[in-house]
Design a protein around this motif. Structure first.
Motif, short mmCIF file in Angstrom:
data_model
loop_
_atom_site.label_atom_id
_atom_site.label_comp_id
_atom_site.label_asym_id
_atom_site.label_seq_id
_atom_site.Cartn_x
_atom_site.Cartn_y
_atom_site.Cartn_z
N LEU A 133 49.15 28.53 -32.88
CA LEU A 133 48.88 27.18 -32.39
C LEU A 133 48.29 27.21 -30.99
CD1 LEU A 133 49.10 24.11 -32.77
CD2 LEU A 133 51.44 24.25 -31.83
N VAL A 134 48.86 28.05 -30.13
CA VAL A 134 48.37 28.14 -28.75
C VAL A 134 46.94 28.64 -28.73
CG1 VAL A 134 48.68 29.31 -26.54
CG2 VAL A 134 50.68 28.46 -27.78
N VAL A 135 46.67 29.69 -29.48
CA VAL A 135 45.32 30.26 -29.49
C VAL A 135 44.33 29.26 -30.07
CG1 VAL A 135 43.86 32.07 -30.48
CG2 VAL A 135 46.14 32.63 -29.60
N LEU A 136 44.70 28.58 -31.14
CA LEU A 136 43.80 27.62 -31.77
C LEU A 136 43.44 26.49 -30.82
CD1 LEU A 136 42.27 26.62 -34.27
CD2 LEU A 136 44.40 25.45 -34.98
N LEU A 137 44.45 25.90 -30.20
CA LEU A 137 44.21 24.78 -29.29
C LEU A 137 43.45 25.23 -28.04
CD1 LEU A 137 47.58 22.79 -29.50
CD2 LEU A 137 45.39 22.28 -30.62
N SER A 138 43.76 26.42 -27.56
CA SER A 138 43.07 26.92 -26.37
C SER A 138 41.60 27.15 -26.65
CB SER A 138 43.73 28.22 -25.89
OG SER A 138 45.07 28.01 -25.51
N LEU A 139 41.30 27.78 -27.77
CA LEU A 139 39.90 28.02 -28.12
C LEU A 139 39.17 26.71 -28.37
CD1 LEU A 139 40.19 31.15 -30.46
CD2 LEU A 139 39.51 31.05 -28.05
N ALA A 140 39.88 25.72 -28.93
CA ALA A 140 39.26 24.42 -29.15
C ALA A 140 38.90 23.77 -27.81
CB ALA A 140 40.20 23.52 -29.95
N ALA A 141 39.80 23.88 -26.85
CA ALA A 141 39.53 23.30 -25.52
C ALA A 141 38.37 24.02 -24.85
CB ALA A 141 40.79 23.38 -24.66
N ILE A 142 38.35 25.35 -24.95
CA ILE A 142 37.25 26.11 -24.37
C ILE A 142 35.94 25.74 -25.05
CG2 ILE A 142 36.28 28.43 -24.14
CD1 ILE A 142 39.14 29.47 -23.77
N GLY A 143 35.98 25.63 -26.37
CA GLY A 143 34.78 25.29 -27.10
C GLY A 143 34.25 23.92 -26.72
N PHE A 144 35.14 22.94 -26.59
CA PHE A 144 34.69 21.61 -26.21
C PHE A 144 34.12 21.60 -24.79
CE2 PHE A 144 35.54 17.58 -24.03
CZ PHE A 144 34.76 16.72 -24.81
N VAL B 192 43.06 29.13 -19.00
CA VAL B 192 44.29 29.40 -18.25
C VAL B 192 45.51 29.41 -19.17
CG1 VAL B 192 45.72 28.69 -16.30
CG2 VAL B 192 43.24 28.42 -16.19
N THR B 193 45.49 28.59 -20.22
CA THR B 193 46.59 28.61 -21.18
C THR B 193 46.72 29.98 -21.82
OG1 THR B 193 46.42 26.25 -21.67
CG2 THR B 193 47.48 27.63 -23.33
N LEU B 194 45.61 30.59 -22.18
CA LEU B 194 45.65 31.93 -22.77
C LEU B 194 46.23 32.95 -21.78
CD1 LEU B 194 42.24 32.03 -24.68
CD2 LEU B 194 44.54 31.72 -25.65
N LEU B 195 45.84 32.85 -20.51
CA LEU B 195 46.36 33.77 -19.51
C LEU B 195 47.86 33.59 -19.29
CD1 LEU B 195 43.55 33.67 -16.78
CD2 LEU B 195 44.06 35.53 -18.37
N MET B 196 48.31 32.34 -19.17
CA MET B 196 49.72 32.07 -18.94
C MET B 196 50.56 32.39 -20.18
SD MET B 196 49.74 31.06 -15.79
CE MET B 196 51.23 30.17 -15.43
N TYR B 197 50.00 32.13 -21.38
CA TYR B 197 50.76 32.43 -22.60
C TYR B 197 50.88 33.94 -22.80
CZ TYR B 197 52.45 32.14 -27.38
OH TYR B 197 53.23 32.25 -28.50
N ALA B 198 49.85 34.66 -22.43
CA ALA B 198 49.92 36.12 -22.52
C ALA B 198 51.05 36.64 -21.64
CB ALA B 198 48.58 36.73 -22.10
N LYS B 199 51.20 36.05 -20.46
CA LYS B 199 52.29 36.45 -19.57
C LYS B 199 53.64 36.12 -20.18
CE LYS B 199 54.79 37.29 -15.95
NZ LYS B 199 55.18 38.69 -15.66
#
Length: 445
Positions: free
Chosen positions: A298-309, A341-348
């Motif tokens: 879910l996190v990856v999907l929404l993050s990529l969607a935000a980046i894409g938009f 930034v969501t991807l970076l923080m979620y990775a942490k």
């Protein structure tokens, strides 16, 4: 956050423009945090965290313990960011001191901040429009600050705010003195708006001659407002963490589609707050353990969607700004930074990345240390360093050997000279950060 020309982004005026080029060229818990192994409650050295001052005998951002009240008095009212604690259960807290082992420094946040600062200087030198897409520095810095502010607010809010303001203003005043004097020498006389040079709740005034120096203050102004609003924001976030996190993107959508803010200090400040609100609240989500409860897909999907938009909007609206530079397009900046930034923080949060191996590289580790300890100084003085690099290089042309063997026309050469001057400013002016922290001034941390 770059500037230097009259080009303006959405909702910005002459007092603040996100994306102008520089120089020679074109320029977010209900569930407690996972239990941590407690450590001895000893007074650690008082340090910066938001803007970065940290020594490496100290424990990580996520693992620090509060010092007792009498210890706080002895270390001159340490900032909450310097006494950040993790959530620990009662059994762990009652372990005898011998069962407690100090934790190693978590270098992940330190490294992100250091890279963000390098990217800022690079962007202000070369003006690369794609730099913000490769590494959205300001979104990252606001997210890190939001994380630390959420932890700090385990202490009384007024005490935290007072401490943060005290740590920020003296370096700003010291820097501002030189900028104001220079502008007055060049026929500028301030009016009542000079109050914003005392407390930058709005964009400080200045003349065109000093614009390239003072426009960076939009970040300090936005950070200061986030600090003041954080007690209310954090209380609201804890009511419905995920919903508030997602809704934190709503203000920038409203400003873009339904109500354009006025072209003044209020409008500029409101736009910047809306642009980076998600990143600040994302810091809350990391600190409160919300990110760890979310499913990776879910996190990856929404993050990529935000980046894409964000990317789609930037590339399809270049006609409005003349560039796809995110700093010129707040809506694209907000969504791209949110996803990235969501991807970076979620990775942490999910993988518990700490970059502990960085300590094996002594020189690189030392650079990261200095960058975090002197982040305010580096940020404030880097543009002046780049400005001074130009006339300095002009003098090199008077030396035949320099003219023959040095690439004086190259922006990379100016980039190198700029970093040398930044190092000089860190040595000459960094001690002000120590004074602001009520510490003994040091040449280097």
């Amino acid at each position: 956050m770059s500037w230097g020309t009259d080009q303006q982004g959405y909702g910005h005026n002459q007092n603040h423009a996100y994306g102008n080029n520089y120089g020679y060229g074109n320029e977010h818990g209900q569930q407690p945090y996972p239990a941590q192994q407690p450590y001895p409650q000893e007074p650690y050295p008082q340090q910066y965290v938001d803007y970065g001052q940290v020594d490496y005998g100290q424990v990580s951002y996520e693992q620090q313990e509060y010092a007792p009240e009498h210890v706080e008095e002895q270390v001159a009212e340490p900032d909450a960011a310097s006494t950040d604690t993790s959530f620990t259960d009662t059994k762990e807290t009652e372990l005898p001191p011998k069962a407690r082992k100090p934790a190693d420094r978590d270098r992940y946040f330190d490294t992100l901040r250091a890279v963000a600062l390098v990217r800022v200087v690079t962007y202000h030198t070369f003006g690369w429009a794609w730099a913000g897409m490769v590494f959205p520095s300001m979104g990252i810095m606001f997210a890190l600050a939001g994380t630390l502010m959420a932890k700090s607010l385990e202490r009384p809010a007024l005490k935290v705010i007072r401490s943060r303001v005290r740590r920020l203003l003296p370096p700003f005043w010291f820097w501002g003195f030189f900028v104001i004097v220079a502008m007055m020498v060049h026929d500028w006389m301030p009016g009542w708006q000079i109050v914003f040079w005392v407390v930058p709740l709005g964009d400080p005034p200045g003349n065109a001659w000093g614009q390239q120096a003072w426009e960076i203050l939009w970040y300090l102004r936005t950070y200061l407002w986030f600090v003041l609003l954080s007690p209310l924001l954090l209380r609201t976030f804890r009511l419905a963490p995920v919903a508030v996190l997602l809704l934190s993107l709503a203000p920038i959508v409203v400003l873009h589609n339904f109500w354009e803010p006025p072209d003044n200090r209020f409008g500029s400040g409101l736009t910047d707050l809306a642009t980076f609100l998600f990143c600040w609240v994302l810091g809350f989500a990391h600190r409160e353990g919300v990110l760890q409860r979310l499913k990776p897909a879910l996190v990856v999907l929404l993050s990529l969607a935000a980046i894409g938009f964000g990317g789609w909007y930037a590339f399809t609206h270049q006609a409005e700004t003349g560039s796809y530079d995110l700093d010129d397009i707040p809506l694209a900046q907000a969504f791209w930074s949110a996803g990235f930034v969501t991807l970076l923080m979620y990775a942490k949060a999910h993988f518990e990345i700490d970059f502990a191996g960085l300590t094996r590289y002594k020189r690189l580790d030392r650079i990261v240390t200095i960058f975090n300890a002197r982040a305010v100084t580096l940020y404030l003085w880097h543009e002046i360093a780049l400005i001074l690099a130009v006339p300095l290089i002009d003098q090199f042309w008077n030396v035949p050997a320099f003219e023959k063997y040095l690439p004086l026309e190259s922006q990379w050469f100016m980039f190198g000279i700029g970093w040398i001057l930044i190092a000089v400013f860190i040595l000459l002016c960094g001690w002000v950060e120590d004074v602001a922290a009520k510490k003994k001034p040091k040449l280097l941390p």
